[in-house]
Design a protein around this motif. Structure first.
Motif, PDB file in Angstrom:
ATOM      1  N   PRO A 475       0.797  -1.236   0.000  1.00 28.44           N
ATOM      2  CA  PRO A 475       0.000   0.000   0.000  1.00 28.44           C
ATOM      3  C   PRO A 475       0.820   1.272   0.000  1.00 28.44           C
ATOM      4  N   THR A 476       2.024   1.222   0.565  1.00 27.59           N
ATOM      5  CA  THR A 476       2.945   2.358   0.568  1.00 27.59           C
ATOM      6  C   THR A 476       4.371   1.812   0.554  1.00 27.59           C
ATOM      7  N   SER A 477       5.324   2.682   0.338  1.00 25.44           N
ATOM      8  CA  SER A 477       6.725   2.273   0.370  1.00 25.44           C
ATOM      9  C   SER A 477       7.150   1.960   1.801  1.00 25.44           C
ATOM     10  N   PRO A 478       7.813   0.843   2.028  1.00 25.04           N
ATOM     11  CA  PRO A 478       8.267   0.530   3.393  1.00 25.04           C
ATOM     12  C   PRO A 478       9.438   1.391   3.834  1.00 25.04           C
ATOM     13  N   GLY A 479      10.186   1.967   2.889  1.00 23.60           N
ATOM     14  CA  GLY A 479      11.316   2.818   3.275  1.00 23.60           C
ATOM     15  C   GLY A 479      12.543   2.057   3.710  1.00 23.60           C
ATOM     16  N   ARG A 480      12.489   0.745   3.668  1.00 30.95           N
ATOM     17  CA  ARG A 480      13.602  -0.150   3.961  1.00 30.95           C
ATOM     18  C   ARG A 480      13.591  -1.230   2.883  1.00 30.95           C
ATOM     19  N   PRO A 481      14.622  -2.057   2.775  1.00 34.80           N
ATOM     20  CA  PRO A 481      14.578  -3.128   1.772  1.00 34.80           C
ATOM     21  C   PRO A 481      13.256  -3.883   1.861  1.00 34.80           C
ATOM     22  N   PRO A 482      12.516  -4.013   0.742  1.00 33.19           N
ATOM     23  CA  PRO A 482      11.135  -4.510   0.804  1.00 33.19           C
ATOM     24  C   PRO A 482      10.974  -6.023   0.790  1.00 33.19           C
ATOM     25  N   SER A 483      12.058  -6.780   0.592  1.00 34.16           N
ATOM     26  CA  SER A 483      11.921  -8.234   0.410  1.00 34.16           C
ATOM     27  C   SER A 483      11.200  -8.904   1.570  1.00 34.16           C
ATOM     28  N   LEU A 484      11.556  -8.547   2.792  1.00 34.89           N
ATOM     29  CA  LEU A 484      10.945  -9.160   3.958  1.00 34.89           C
ATOM     30  C   LEU A 484       9.460  -8.826   4.040  1.00 34.89           C
ATOM     31  N   THR A 485       9.100  -7.592   3.706  1.00 33.20           N
ATOM     32  CA  THR A 485       7.690  -7.189   3.751  1.00 33.20           C
ATOM     33  C   THR A 485       6.883  -7.900   2.675  1.00 33.20           C
ATOM     34  N   ILE A 486       7.457  -8.068   1.476  1.00 37.77           N
ATOM     35  CA  ILE A 486       6.782  -8.828   0.414  1.00 37.77           C
ATOM     36  C   ILE A 486       6.551 -10.261   0.869  1.00 37.77           C
ATOM     37  N   ALA A 487       7.582 -10.865   1.461  1.00 38.04           N
ATOM     38  CA  ALA A 487       7.467 -12.252   1.912  1.00 38.04           C
ATOM     39  C   ALA A 487       6.423 -12.404   3.013  1.00 38.04           C
ATOM     40  N   ALA A 488       6.367 -11.441   3.932  1.00 37.34           N
ATOM     41  CA  ALA A 488       5.356 -11.492   4.993  1.00 37.34           C
ATOM     42  C   ALA A 488       3.953 -11.387   4.404  1.00 37.34           C
ATOM     43  N   TRP A 489       3.785 -10.482   3.432  1.00 42.64           N
ATOM     44  CA  TRP A 489       2.476 -10.350   2.778  1.00 42.64           C
ATOM     45  C   TRP A 489       2.095 -11.637   2.047  1.00 42.64           C
ATOM     46  N   ALA A 490       3.041 -12.245   1.346  1.00 39.12           N
ATOM     47  CA  ALA A 490       2.754 -13.491   0.622  1.00 39.12           C
ATOM     48  C   ALA A 490       2.353 -14.607   1.573  1.00 39.12           C
ATOM     49  N   THR A 491       2.983 -14.660   2.730  1.00 42.20           N
ATOM     50  CA  THR A 491       2.616 -15.662   3.735  1.00 42.20           C
ATOM     51  C   THR A 491       1.184 -15.445   4.192  1.00 42.20           C
ATOM     52  N   HIS A 492       0.841 -14.195   4.442  1.00 40.21           N
ATOM     53  CA  HIS A 492      -0.528 -13.827   4.832  1.00 40.21           C
ATOM     54  C   HIS A 492      -1.535 -14.240   3.760  1.00 40.21           C
ATOM     55  N   VAL A 493      -1.239 -13.921   2.502  1.00 43.80           N
ATOM     56  CA  VAL A 493      -2.145 -14.266   1.397  1.00 43.80           C
ATOM     57  C   VAL A 493      -2.321 -15.778   1.301  1.00 43.80           C
ATOM     58  N   ALA A 494      -1.221 -16.511   1.378  1.00 43.64           N
ATOM     59  CA  ALA A 494      -1.291 -17.970   1.275  1.00 43.64           C
ATOM     60  C   ALA A 494      -2.107 -18.579   2.405  1.00 43.64           C
ATOM     61  N   ASP A 495      -1.920 -18.092   3.619  1.00 41.92           N
ATOM     62  CA  ASP A 495      -2.679 -18.634   4.752  1.00 41.92           C
ATOM     63  C   ASP A 495      -4.178 -18.405   4.591  1.00 41.92           C
ATOM     64  N   HIS A 496      -4.565 -17.227   4.096  1.00 39.21           N
ATOM     65  CA  HIS A 496      -5.984 -16.957   3.881  1.00 39.21           C
ATOM     66  C   HIS A 496      -6.548 -17.805   2.746  1.00 39.21           C
ATOM     67  N   LEU A 497      -5.731 -18.061   1.726  1.00 38.21           N
ATOM     68  CA  LEU A 497      -6.198 -18.922   0.643  1.00 38.21           C
ATOM     69  C   LEU A 497      -6.350 -20.360   1.112  1.00 38.21           C
ATOM     70  N   VAL A 498      -5.415 -20.836   1.905  1.00 37.99           N
ATOM     71  CA  VAL A 498      -5.539 -22.193   2.474  1.00 37.99           C
ATOM     72  C   VAL A 498      -6.835 -22.323   3.271  1.00 37.99           C
ATOM     73  N   ALA A 499      -7.119 -21.329   4.097  1.00 35.39           N
ATOM     74  CA  ALA A 499      -8.345 -21.362   4.901  1.00 35.39           C
ATOM     75  C   ALA A 499      -9.581 -21.388   4.010  1.00 35.39           C
ATOM     76  N   ALA A 500      -9.566 -20.619   2.915  1.00 33.58           N
ATOM     77  CA  ALA A 500     -10.710 -20.592   1.999  1.00 33.58           C
ATOM     78  C   ALA A 500     -10.882 -21.934   1.299  1.00 33.58           C
ATOM     79  N   ILE A 501      -9.778 -22.533   0.877  1.00 33.08           N
ATOM     80  CA  ILE A 501      -9.844 -23.845   0.216  1.00 33.08           C
ATOM     81  C   ILE A 501     -10.382 -24.900   1.174  1.00 33.08           C
ATOM     82  N   GLN A 502      -9.934 -24.846   2.410  1.00 31.02           N
ATOM     83  CA  GLN A 502     -10.398 -25.815   3.404  1.00 31.02           C
ATOM     84  C   GLN A 502     -11.887 -25.640   3.687  1.00 31.02           C
ATOM     85  N   ARG A 503     -12.355 -24.388   3.718  1.00 28.47           N
ATOM     86  CA  ARG A 503     -13.787 -24.146   3.909  1.00 28.47           C
ATOM     87  C   ARG A 503     -14.592 -24.712   2.736  1.00 28.47           C
TER      88      ARG A 503
END
Length: 515
Positions: A475-503
């Motif tokens: 949503p905005t620039s992290p102002g620090r190297p973004p790799s860790l923030t991208i990876a954290a977001w991807a983990t969040h997205v994957a977990d929500h998708l897993v929950a949706a598939i399981q439902r």
């Protein structure tokens, strides 16, 4: 017609690789498309990768450095080498460099991992998203990559405390970043190790682990650290396969597919397609947004997304030649040293780093030029910009517009550069338009379709089953190297998708029992 895959992931960088591993760990059927090749490294040799492409080091920098060139002045993309390392894009007010490999940007990044500058980065963008909820994902990614900060006992050569021009460069108040590097247990004596997944790699020798890749495996890249373990659990990776278009599949599809993705196999030069129930876009900011524009405006397969292409940012990216003419060999050390600022700096956002020119011994250059390169470096800067840029694709032409004058971080960077030149007696040479390797935004998180492209689970508001898990979502620039923030977001997205598939699976079971 073959059955659709459960989840198709486009891209294998910090968004795609992390999401794919999370999904296969949960038992999902996942296929990954990656336009780049596997790279020839010690870790990839140890796991038996077939037909890897060389890193652009030594003489290979001239043959495998550039993959392609694009410009806002033309809709034509010049493909120089389908196995090339980077894609260069010349925009209106900004220049962008993206990498092309299995493992995505982890080959070109400098191994620095950091949380956003603001401790409340994730707050206020969506009612269901908060920094407190995201913090655990950061911790999990750090553990997965085995990242840690360098300590004085590691004796890293040419760290800023040893090369600060008698205190003119200051690290005061700046956090020591975590490093995705295998630092030697015994400083100065790198050893070969085999990890828990049977992957061989060498500890860092501080000589050739730069932004042009890490042949030894000292730098932790996603191909062997994340993708290979996921492949052991069923992930299917199709390298040199570039997604070219996304289409919706009608409700009548018996396999339950919602999307069909067309792709070009660069080995055979033939086009193919895959159907999937869910598609995760993680092709990198420019390519993810381009695919969405093509799907909406050219093929008319996708709908809505009124905010698509807006809030593009550079994360304050800056890159320049630093003529230090030092007495010592500055090529030794980590790829980046810092962060630092000028002494007594008033800057609040900008951070500066020294980028070593590594791998000089293997370069086919005259000795006088090698000596010159060892005495000089590149200077890199970053910080939180205002995401005031835009991306647009019209008639096949990608246009990125950005005005650095609208982001105060670039005024801070100009101050740092001029002050460093004055106080150190060195010279810094930069292009007029900034160069960034950290493009982000264009398909941003928002509370609704009125202020974003994706919702709290990473799903595009107007196109259910289609997700964004890379830097385009930030949503905005992290102002620090973004790799860790991208990876954290991807983990969040994957977990929500897993929950949706399981439902969905549970609902199908219940429906079957009621028949």
């Amino acid at each position: 017609m073959t059955d659709p895959v459960e989840v198709l992931v486009i891209g294998s960088g910090f968004g795609g690789a992390i999401a794919a591993k999370r999904l296969v760990d949960a038992g999902c059927n996942v296929v990954m498309l990656e336009r780049g090749p596997w790279r020839d490294t010690v870790p990839n040799r140890s796991i038996g990768v077939v037909d890897p492409a060389p890193l652009p080091q030594g003489g290979k920098a001239f043959t495998h450095g550039l993959r392609s060139i694009r410009s806002h002045l033309s809709k034509r993309q010049v493909l120089l080498n389908r196995k090339g390392f980077v894609e260069a894009y010349h925009g209106d007010g900004i220049n962008v460099v993206c990498s092309s490999n299995v493992g995505g940007g982890s080959h070109i990044y400098a191994g620095m991992l950091a949380k956003p500058a603001s401790p409340t980065y994730w707050d206020g963008h969506h009612p269901s998203i908060s920094q407190a909820r995201m913090d655990d994902y950061y911790t999990q990614v750090i553990q997965l990559l085995g990242a840690r900060a360098a300590a004085p006992s590691d004796q890293v050569p040419n760290r800023i405390s040893l090369t600060d021009y008698e205190g003119q460069l200051s690290t005061e108040g700046l956090a020591n970043p975590l490093l995705g590097f295998l630092l030697p247990d015994q400083p100065g004596v790198p050893a070969k190790v085999t990890d828990a997944n049977g992957v061989d790699r060498w500890e860092c020798d501080y000589k050739s682990n730069s932004v042009l890749g890490s042949f030894s495996g000292a730098k932790t890249t996603l191909d062997f650290a994340v993708i290979w373990p996921a492949m052991q659990k069923g992930l299917k990776v199709q390298d040199l396969c570039e997604a070219t278009a996304i289409y919706k599949v009608g409700a009548a599809d018996k396999g339950g597919a919602r999307y069909e993705v067309q792709y070009l196999d660069h080995r055979s030069r033939t086009s193919h397609s895959l159907r999937a129930k869910h598609v995760i876009l993680a092709a990198g900011c420019l390519n993810t947004v381009s695919l969405l524009f093509k799907g909406r405006d050219e093929t008319k397969a996708l709908t809505g997304m009124p905010r698509l292409g807006m809030n593009f940012g550079t994360n304050g990216g800056y890159f320049a030649l630093w003529r230090e003419n030092a007495a010592m060999d500055l090529s030794r050390g980590l790829p980046l040293s810092g962060p630092f600022r000028s002494k007594d700096s008033p800057s609040t956002s900008a951070q500066v780093l020294r980028a070593a020119i590594q791998g000089i011994d293997d370069m086919p250059l005259p000795q006088w030029l090698k000596r010159w390169l060892r005495k000089n470096t590149f200077i890199v800067a970053l910080g939180k910009d205002h995401n005031n840029g835009s991306l647009r694709v019209k008639d096949g032409k990608l246009t990125v517009r950005y005005d650095k004058a609208l982001s105060p971080v670039y005024q801070e960077i100009d101050y740092e550069v001029s002050t460093i030149e004055r106080t150190t007696g060195t010279r810094i040479h930069a292009p007029r338009a900034p160069i960034t390797v950290q493009p982000l935004g264009g398909a941003c998180l928002g509370a609704s379709v009125e202020d974003g492209v994706i919702g709290a689970n990473g799903e595009i508001f107007d196109n259910p089953g289609l997700y964004v898990a890379d830097a385009a979502a930030l949503p905005t620039s992290p102002g620090r190297p973004p790799s860790l923030t991208i990876a954290a977001w991807a983990t969040h997205v994957a977990d929500h998708l897993v929950a949706a598939i399981q439902r969905d699976d549970t609902a199908q079971v219940v429906a079957g029992e009621q028949r």
